[in-house]
Structures are given as C-alpha cells and as structure tokens.
Design a protein around this motif. Structure first.
Motif, PDB file in Angstrom:
ATOM      1  N   ASP A  72       0.880  -1.306  -0.189  1.00 42.99           N
ATOM      2  CA  ASP A  72      -0.035  -0.028  -0.087  1.00 42.99           C
ATOM      3  C   ASP A  72       0.872   1.533   0.129  1.00 42.99           C
ATOM      4  O   ASP A  72       0.870   2.353   0.650  1.00 42.99           O
ATOM      5  N   VAL A  73       1.890   1.186  -0.960  1.00 43.18           N
ATOM      6  CA  VAL A  73       2.829   2.456  -0.904  1.00 43.18           C
ATOM      7  C   VAL A  73       2.426   3.698  -1.234  1.00 43.18           C
ATOM      8  O   VAL A  73       2.548   4.673  -0.412  1.00 43.18           O
ATOM      9  N   VAL A  74       1.608   3.852  -2.209  1.00 41.57           N
ATOM     10  CA  VAL A  74       1.118   4.987  -2.835  1.00 41.57           C
ATOM     11  C   VAL A  74       0.142   5.776  -1.799  1.00 41.57           C
ATOM     12  O   VAL A  74       0.211   6.763  -1.411  1.00 41.57           O
ATOM     13  N   ALA A  75      -0.685   5.013  -1.242  1.00 38.63           N
ATOM     14  CA  ALA A  75      -1.740   5.385  -0.331  1.00 38.63           C
ATOM     15  C   ALA A  75      -0.887   5.764   0.829  1.00 38.63           C
ATOM     16  O   ALA A  75      -1.411   6.611   1.876  1.00 38.63           O
ATOM     17  N   THR A  76      -0.086   5.051   1.578  1.00 38.88           N
ATOM     18  CA  THR A  76       0.657   5.323   2.557  1.00 38.88           C
ATOM     19  C   THR A  76       1.420   6.740   2.646  1.00 38.88           C
ATOM     20  O   THR A  76       1.233   7.613   3.327  1.00 38.88           O
ATOM     21  N   ILE A  77       1.971   6.783   1.362  1.00 40.47           N
ATOM     22  CA  ILE A  77       2.709   8.369   1.490  1.00 40.47           C
ATOM     23  C   ILE A  77       1.518   9.338   1.140  1.00 40.47           C
ATOM     24  O   ILE A  77       1.932  10.439   1.820  1.00 40.47           O
ATOM     25  N   ASP A  78       0.496   9.262   0.205  1.00 38.84           N
ATOM     26  CA  ASP A  78      -0.183  10.296   0.144  1.00 38.84           C
ATOM     27  C   ASP A  78      -0.911  10.655   1.502  1.00 38.84           C
ATOM     28  O   ASP A  78      -1.474  11.743   1.578  1.00 38.84           O
ATOM     29  N   ARG A  79      -1.093   9.559   2.275  1.00 35.04           N
ATOM     30  CA  ARG A  79      -1.747   9.985   3.607  1.00 35.04           C
ATOM     31  C   ARG A  79      -0.770  11.038   4.522  1.00 35.04           C
ATOM     32  O   ARG A  79      -1.304  11.734   5.231  1.00 35.04           O
ATOM     33  N   HIS A  80       0.258  11.018   4.304  1.00 31.69           N
ATOM     34  CA  HIS A  80       1.203  11.756   4.751  1.00 31.69           C
ATOM     35  C   HIS A  80       1.680  12.927   4.046  1.00 31.69           C
ATOM     36  O   HIS A  80       1.890  14.012   4.769  1.00 31.69           O
ATOM     37  N   VAL A  81       1.593  12.838   2.729  1.00 32.74           N
ATOM     38  CA  VAL A  81       1.828  14.041   1.924  1.00 32.74           C
ATOM     39  C   VAL A  81       0.917  14.198   1.107  1.00 32.74           C
ATOM     40  O   VAL A  81       0.691  13.634  -0.027  1.00 32.74           O
ATOM     41  N   PRO A  82      -0.294  14.731   1.223  1.00 31.34           N
ATOM     42  CA  PRO A  82      -1.564  14.776   0.306  1.00 31.34           C
ATOM     43  C   PRO A  82      -1.099  15.610  -1.035  1.00 31.34           C
ATOM     44  O   PRO A  82      -0.499  16.482  -0.933  1.00 31.34           O
ATOM     45  N   LYS A  83      -1.876  15.052  -1.921  1.00 34.71           N
ATOM     46  CA  LYS A  83      -1.868  15.625  -3.291  1.00 34.71           C
ATOM     47  C   LYS A  83      -2.404  16.932  -3.184  1.00 34.71           C
ATOM     48  O   LYS A  83      -3.332  17.311  -2.788  1.00 34.71           O
ATOM     49  N   ARG A  84      -1.807  17.805  -3.983  1.00 33.21           N
ATOM     50  CA  ARG A  84      -2.306  19.118  -4.412  1.00 33.21           C
ATOM     51  C   ARG A  84      -3.157  19.363  -5.522  1.00 33.21           C
ATOM     52  O   ARG A  84      -2.573  18.914  -6.568  1.00 33.21           O
ATOM     53  N   GLY A  85      -4.626  19.739  -5.227  1.00 36.70           N
ATOM     54  CA  GLY A  85      -5.269  19.728  -6.576  1.00 36.70           C
ATOM     55  C   GLY A  85      -5.759  18.388  -6.988  1.00 36.70           C
ATOM     56  O   GLY A  85      -5.411  17.390  -6.449  1.00 36.70           O
ATOM     57  N   SER A  86      -6.369  18.396  -8.116  1.00 40.46           N
ATOM     58  CA  SER A  86      -6.739  16.990  -8.405  1.00 40.46           C
ATOM     59  C   SER A  86      -6.019  16.711  -9.945  1.00 40.46           C
ATOM     60  O   SER A  86      -6.470  15.666 -10.550  1.00 40.46           O
ATOM     61  N   GLN A  87      -5.226  17.443 -10.396  1.00 39.90           N
ATOM     62  CA  GLN A  87      -4.372  17.292 -11.656  1.00 39.90           C
ATOM     63  C   GLN A  87      -3.107  16.607 -11.391  1.00 39.90           C
ATOM     64  O   GLN A  87      -2.404  16.877 -10.577  1.00 39.90           O
ATOM     65  N   GLY A  88      -2.815  15.492 -12.335  1.00 38.93           N
ATOM     66  CA  GLY A  88      -1.343  14.908 -12.250  1.00 38.93           C
ATOM     67  C   GLY A  88      -1.365  14.210 -11.439  1.00 38.93           C
ATOM     68  O   GLY A  88      -1.965  13.722 -10.297  1.00 38.93           O
ATOM     69  N   PRO A  89       0.038  13.321 -11.243  1.00 37.18           N
ATOM     70  CA  PRO A  89       0.354  12.458 -10.200  1.00 37.18           C
ATOM     71  C   PRO A  89       0.360  12.709  -8.904  1.00 37.18           C
ATOM     72  O   PRO A  89       1.001  13.895  -8.992  1.00 37.18           O
ATOM     73  N   SER A  90       0.410  12.040  -7.963  1.00 33.25           N
ATOM     74  CA  SER A  90       0.725  12.419  -6.449  1.00 33.25           C
ATOM     75  C   SER A  90       2.021  12.218  -6.334  1.00 33.25           C
ATOM     76  O   SER A  90       2.804  11.672  -6.833  1.00 33.25           O
ATOM     77  N   VAL A  91       2.395  12.629  -5.030  1.00 33.34           N
ATOM     78  CA  VAL A  91       3.808  12.353  -4.578  1.00 33.34           C
ATOM     79  C   VAL A  91       3.978  11.148  -4.298  1.00 33.34           C
ATOM     80  O   VAL A  91       5.146  10.537  -4.608  1.00 33.34           O
ATOM     81  N   GLY A  92       2.886  10.216  -3.810  1.00 30.78           N
ATOM     82  CA  GLY A  92       3.184   8.702  -3.736  1.00 30.78           C
ATOM     83  C   GLY A  92       3.530   8.052  -5.110  1.00 30.78           C
ATOM     84  O   GLY A  92       4.236   7.185  -5.012  1.00 30.78           O
ATOM     85  N   GLN A  93       2.991   8.503  -6.111  1.00 30.58           N
ATOM     86  CA  GLN A  93       3.228   7.912  -7.347  1.00 30.58           C
ATOM     87  C   GLN A  93       4.461   8.266  -7.771  1.00 30.58           C
ATOM     88  O   GLN A  93       5.241   7.211  -8.365  1.00 30.58           O
ATOM     89  N   TYR A  94       4.962   9.491  -7.474  1.00 33.03           N
ATOM     90  CA  TYR A  94       6.441   9.873  -8.046  1.00 33.03           C
ATOM     91  C   TYR A  94       7.360   9.097  -7.317  1.00 33.03           C
ATOM     92  O   TYR A  94       8.209   8.427  -7.729  1.00 33.03           O
ATOM     93  N   LEU A  95       7.170   9.124  -5.911  1.00 33.36           N
ATOM     94  CA  LEU A  95       8.222   8.103  -4.983  1.00 33.36           C
ATOM     95  C   LEU A  95       8.245   6.947  -5.219  1.00 33.36           C
ATOM     96  O   LEU A  95       9.297   6.044  -5.477  1.00 33.36           O
ATOM     97  N   LEU A  96       7.045   5.964  -5.738  1.00 34.05           N
ATOM     98  CA  LEU A  96       6.907   4.961  -5.960  1.00 34.05           C
ATOM     99  C   LEU A  96       7.778   4.681  -7.256  1.00 34.05           C
ATOM    100  O   LEU A  96       8.453   3.723  -7.231  1.00 34.05           O
ATOM    101  N   LEU A  97       7.523   5.417  -8.385  1.00 34.23           N
ATOM    102  CA  LEU A  97       8.332   5.217  -9.748  1.00 34.23           C
ATOM    103  C   LEU A  97       9.587   5.356  -9.405  1.00 34.23           C
ATOM    104  O   LEU A  97      10.497   4.627  -9.868  1.00 34.23           O
ATOM    105  N   ALA A  98      10.220   6.095  -8.586  1.00 34.59           N
ATOM    106  CA  ALA A  98      11.583   6.355  -8.222  1.00 34.59           C
ATOM    107  C   ALA A  98      12.131   5.145  -7.561  1.00 34.59           C
ATOM    108  O   ALA A  98      13.229   4.641  -7.936  1.00 34.59           O
TER     109      ALA A  98
END
Length: 542
Positions: A72-98
């Motif tokens: 549950d990597v993406v949801a866990t990261i996004d829970r602590h660093v919420p996404k800004r706005g509704s457009q584009g990938p979230s922080v969790g998606q960027y860090l998971l890809l990295a």
C-alpha cells in the motif's frame, strides 16, 4: 463456452465471438468480442504479419508493482503528504516510480522517462512524458520532510510485518557510507562530509546510512541518514530513541527481540540505552581490551555443535565491561588540556618533556595500547611541553585481523540462550552487510547515482532506495517460501528478461481499428515458476 454469432446489419453479415456461462442455473452471455465482416476475418487470417511490433520489459515491472500494491505504498505516502489539487500524479506515485526505477535499472531523473517507456509500468502506473521531467520529480520530492519520511516508513514497516508475518526475534543494526559527487564549495548540504570511506573514496564527500533489518528476509524496518564523518557510536546514540520506539511499536513482546550490533557502536552511554530499552542484545568487544580472555587456551573451551558451527569453540563467562580505549583517550585529552592551559608564569613545578613522556607511558600501559596511539610531545618557544595524539585506525584493524581469530561476544542473555544461539545470533550481521552490498550494486538497487545537492533531497533519495530494498527483499522472501531460493541479482535477472511483446496488425478496411495482440516472451522453467509463485499473469493483457 465460446460461440460464433452472425448479425445482419444493413444487409451485410458481421460476426461476433460470444462466451456463455450458467448463472444461477441459467445460460447467460458474459462477454462479446466483435470480429468484423467475413472479409476482414479472412484478411486477418491470411495476412498474419504484424505491421508493428513493440517489446517492453514485463516481469520486473509487474513483480515490483505487485509488491508495492501489497505494501500500500502510494496510499501510505499520500496519507502523510496529500496531493495538491486534482491534476497530475501524486507524491506517492512519483516516489513509487523512483523506487521501482531503483529496483529495476537505477538511473538519473533525466533518464527515467526513457527507461519508463520501455517497461510495463506504462500501463500499471500511468505517466505522460511531460510529467516525467526532472523538475516535476524534484518539485514532488521537495514536499517531503524528514518527519514525514519517518512516519511513512513507520507505517510501511507495520504493513510489512503484519501482512507478511515477519519474524522479529532477531534484528540487526549497522551503518555504512556512500560517496557522493557534491562539490566541496556546496555549503547547503551538511550531511555529505569527508571521512573514512569504506569504498576507498576518501577524496569525496560521504553520506552515512544506518539500517535496522530483520534476519527473516533482510527486510529494512528503519533507516537513518547522517553526516559521513560521524563515528558509528555517535550514530547509534542519535537514532537509539527512534530505534527502540520502532521495536516497541512493531511487537508487543519486546523482551523477545534480540538486537545485534557491531563493536563500533559500543560506548558506555549506548549500552545504558540498550539496557533501558527492554530488548535483549548481542554485541562484540575489542579483543585487545581483554588480554585475560585472549590468553585462554582452546583446551579450556567447549566445541560447539558441529552441524551448526563447524570448527568453532567457545568459552562462556561473566565479566564487568568497560571501554579501555575510551579510558585512555579521556586520560590523554585531560593531560593535553592541562598542558594547553599552562602558562610560563604559572606557579608550581613546570612540566617537562621527559615528565610528560613518562605520564603518557603510564596512560598507555597495557597490551597493545602504545601501538594504538600515535603521540608527539614537543616544547613551545616558552619551553612548555605540548601533547598531540591520534588513534591509529590502521594498527587497530591489523590487530583485529591477527589475534588468532578470537571474537569476544557479550550479551544480556542468560541461560535462556545456548552458546550456539548466541554465536549464530551475532553472525546474523551478514544479513545487513548483504543489504549494504545490494545498495552498492550498480545493476539493481544502487544508491548511486546520487544527483541531489541538498540534505532534504538526499534524505528523500535514501528513503526510496531503502523502500526499493524492502520491495525486492520481500519478493525474494516470497519466492523462497515457494521453494525458489534466489539471490536478488538472479531473481531480477530472471524477472527483467520476461518481456511483453505487442503486435499491431493493420486495419483490414478503412475506418476500422487495427488489431493488437500481446503475448509474453517464451519463459524458461525457472521463469514459469516465478510467474506462477508471484501471480504475475493477472498483469498480462492479451
């Protein structure tokens, strides 16, 4: 079962492939696939040559993405660093890809877009080319603080332990350093410092990384970044509170946990912290500080179980321990400071070079102590002696390697642990050493390249490298439980050689969609077992 159905539309026949199943005892159509007219079906059958073929890496992408889903990597990261706005990938998606990039083919941020386009992640973790610019990565990394990293890692560790049933009875703590290419004049970054590099690159600035891992699968539960010139014992003290808090949060039976650490972490203050933590420990001591134990002949020792520990003898005793080298260092520092404070017009007997040499000899009295310290005593213009001293690391390492192979272990375990269990527990350090070797492997999991120039981004970089280590070790552990015991390198070699081949056939008539068919490359027997054990077929679309 499948059946061919013909429909007449505007006087022309068209064909469909339908599949029926019984639902609640009655036949029901569950899927319908349009095949086209008889002419288009004929053209496709008689002209099977594809107009275009695309090959993408599949096995590694599917396996690592699947494990990230389980964690549950993406949801866990996004829970602590919420996404800004509704457009584009979230922080969790960027860090998971990295992190997945570190798992599969470590590259710089400017190279991720090209790498991503050659993998099956295009379908599993969608990004547009514009979203994969270096600046977009850096912007998202900028949002993650050290406190958020700690909270995210805590939650991921809980998920790993609970979902995979990790055995926490033996945990290992150790530290290493990685060289960076930060310019000497970059004063923004405080973590990279020049020190004694374990890779022989003392001319470069170093970044320290400490890990707490399980011996069950070598899964990291905690990491800590620190200045590259910091001593291991200082590192242990700075992370001890967080380390023991992590142990308590992961297990309600803290007294069942044994923490294993190397002698470099020893200090009186650190041992007090360990004693107060509630966990058991196994560590080692510097042999030169215990000549009485080194003098014991083999005849006075007990041979351990040959099936577990061939050619190992042990002697068990109780002893009050103290760091002899630190005692000498403090005495030399005290003498050094006293000489520095001395002034020519001070009252009392003036110190002499000969007298200071005698004092130093008394301080360094004891086996090997004089060999471990380099001292210089010289007079000033006023005739007062001054003392300089330095601990000789090279001499220390030489002594360690030439003292008859004796290792002195110490532990707070009593009769609840056998000699064999204590020795095997200490030898479990190889698990964390394996993890450090993986992080220095240029093919998979490499901590480098480290093209970041601030402490904040270096901490985020370290986080997703350790996350990649967690993902791959959990995959390796899962395969081992299925009877496939593979190293990380062999596992990734097998996985990344599983390709997905997409063949695009030209449309038989104008206005019709081209036909695309996707198949997996031919799998060898080991790859077949890996795909089955990890359930990767669910990510393959034909």
């Amino acid at each position: 079962m499948p059946s061919l159905t013909k429909k007449i539309v505007r006087g022309r026949p068209y064909y469909y492939l339908r599949e029926s199943q019984r639902v609640n005892g009655k036949p029901k159509i569950v899927s319908t696939t349009y095949l086209g007219s008889a002419e288009s079906i004929r053209d496709r059958l008689l002209s099977p040559q594809p107009s275009e073929v695309a090959v993408h890496e599949f096995g590694g992408s599917a396996a690592t993405f699947s494990m990230a889903q389980d964690l549950d990597v993406v949801a866990t990261i996004d829970r602590h660093v919420p996404k800004r706005g509704s457009q584009g990938p979230s922080v969790g998606q960027y860090l998971l890809l990295a992190a997945l990039n570190r798992c599969l083919a470590p590259t710089s941020k400017s190279g991720i877009a090209h790498w991503y386009g050659q993998t099956g992640l295009r379908r599993l973790l969608p990004f547009t080319p514009k979203q994969l610019s270096s600046q977009r990565f850096w912007d998202n990394m900028e949002r993650v603080s050290a406190q958020q990293i700690a909270a995210i890692e805590r939650d991921l560790a809980h998920t790993a332990v609970s979902r995979f049933g990790l055995d926490l009875r033996c945990l290992v703590f150790d530290a290493t350093s990685f060289f960076t290419f930060l310019d000497s004049f970059n004063l923004r970054a405080k973590l990279p410092q020049r020190g004694h590099g374990k890779e022989g690159r003392d001319n470069l600035r170093l970044l320290g990384l400490a890990l707490l891992i399980t011996t069950d699968g070598e899964v990291p539960l905690l990491h800590h970044t620190y200045a590259g010139n910091q001593h291991d014992s200082v590192t242990f003290q700075s992370v001890a509170e967080q380390l023991f808090a992590r142990c308590r949060s992961l297990s309600q039976q803290v007294r069942e946990i044994t923490l294993v650490f190397d002698k470099g972490n020893n200090s009186e203050a650190n041992l007090q912290l360990v004693g107060q933590s509630g966990v058991h420990f196994i560590g080692s001591l510097v042999p030169t500080q215990h000549p009485d134990l080194l003098a014991l002949p083999r005849a006075g020792m007990r041979r351990l179980d040959r099936s577990q520990l061939p050619a190992v003898w042990a002697y068990r005793t109780h002893k009050i321990l103290f760091r002899e080298i630190h005692k000498r260092e403090r005495k030399l520092e005290k003498l050094q400071n006293r000489l520095r404070r001395r002034r020519p017009d001070d009252r009392g007997k003036k110190p002499t070079v000969a007298g200071v040499k005698k004092n130093v000899g008394e301080i360094l009295h004891g086996r090997h102590m004089a060999d471990l310290f380099r001292t210089q005593i010289h007079p000033t213009r006023q005739g007062l002696p001054r003392l300089r001293f330095q601990f000789r690391k090279a001499a220390y390492q030489k002594l360690r390697s030439t003292l008859l192979g004796k290792t002195i272990l110490f532990t707070d375990h009593g009769e609840d642990r056998s000699d064999e269990q204590i020795v095997l527990g200490y030898r479990a350090q190889h698990h964390v050493e394996d993890d450090f070797r993986h992080l220095k492997n240029p093919l998979y999991l490499s901590f480098r390249p480290t093209f970041h120039w601030t402490d904040q981004k270096l901490r985020v970089h370290a986080f997703y490298c350790v996350l990649a280590l967690m993902i791959l070790n959990l995959l390796r552990r899962q395969l081992a439980k299925s009877g496939l015991a593979l190293s990380i390198v062999e596992m990734m070699k097998q996985l990344t050689n599983i390709q997905q081949v997409t063949m695009l056939y030209a449309a038989p008539q104008r206005g019709q969609q081209p036909l695309a068919r996707t198949v997996l490359s031919k799998l060898n027997p080991r790859q077949q077992k890996i795909v089955a054990a990890l359930g990767l077929e669910r990510y393959h679309s034909s």
